[in-house]
Design an enzyme around this catalytic site. Sequence first.
Site, mmCIF file in Angstrom:
data_model
loop_
_atom_site.group_PDB
_atom_site.id
_atom_site.type_symbol
_atom_site.label_atom_id
_atom_site.label_comp_id
_atom_site.label_asym_id
_atom_site.label_seq_id
_atom_site.Cartn_x
_atom_site.Cartn_y
_atom_site.Cartn_z
ATOM 1 N N ASP A 102 -25.861 -0.584 4.090
ATOM 2 C CA ASP A 102 -26.075 -0.668 2.641
ATOM 3 C C ASP A 102 -26.946 0.501 2.181
ATOM 4 O O ASP A 102 -27.711 1.061 2.968
ATOM 5 C CB ASP A 102 -26.852 -1.938 2.258
ATOM 6 C CG ASP A 102 -26.176 -3.198 2.734
ATOM 7 O OD1 ASP A 102 -24.968 -3.159 2.947
ATOM 8 O OD2 ASP A 102 -26.894 -4.205 2.887
HETATM 9 N N1 URA Z 1 -26.271 -6.248 7.264
HETATM 10 C C1 URA Z 1 -26.663 -6.052 5.985
HETATM 11 O O1 URA Z 1 -26.903 -6.987 5.254
HETATM 12 N N2 URA Z 1 -26.785 -4.781 5.558
HETATM 13 C C2 URA Z 1 -26.548 -3.701 6.329
HETATM 14 O O2 URA Z 1 -26.672 -2.560 5.876
HETATM 15 C C3 URA Z 1 -26.142 -3.931 7.660
HETATM 16 C C4 URA Z 1 -26.024 -5.219 8.104
#
Ligand code: URA
Length: 234
Positions: A102
């Site tokens: 993310d």
């Molecule tokens: N899980 C999440 O919630 N975000 C990420 O970036 C990776 C795994």
Amino acid sequence: MKLVKHLANLGYGSRKQVAWLFREGRITDVDGEVMYADDTPTHDEIRIDGEPLDPAPGILLMLHKPLAVTCSKKDPGGVVFDLLPARFGLRDPALSTVGRLDRDTSGLLLMTDDGQLLHRIISPKSKLPKVYLATLAQDLRGDEVACFANGGLMLESEKTPLLPAELEVLGPREARLTLHEGRYHQVRRMFAAVGNHVEALHRERIGGLDLGDLAEGQWRMLSEKDRAKLFASD
Ligand code: URA
């Protein structure tokens, strides 16, 4: 493959632009002898402005992803490709991220132009562990370790329960979570399912590979030894 196409595929320009590099005598062999478009050297024998070429297709690199950049190709707020040489975004076969982190997650991100390798890393079959460090908005309740480990946790709008995951409690609001699959926003959704909220998230490791001393925003090509480390827990 014709030399002009090979160089264009590595992102050194359009075929027309690469043809100009030949005309300008900027493409040489290791001894500085000018090369021509119909020469047939190996990849390693070619120099552009005296510099060796970027690696041939089949690359795997790791990036220490900072916060506030996205894993897409374009985003006005900044993308991971901005942290690599501009040529890397022009390669054919294209370089892509191995899964995604993310925008608000930092840490270890792999990128490759090798579809089979990408599949091997992200395939649920390979079950490569991905290790995350999470800082939470509220104190842990105490039942999260069991809840994540039992393999029955069902996230909203998913059709199958999650695989068992290991949670190591590091403090009242700090935990290390090891996943063996990669679902959308998985870590954040798992903590939401137990009534918490992830404030900060960082990926420390994939398989047996960690960031080592790679600083935030930096990247490096992975060697055969690194690849072996990555799959060491396969
Ligand atoms: N899980 C999440 O919630 N975000 C990420 O970036 C990776 C795994």
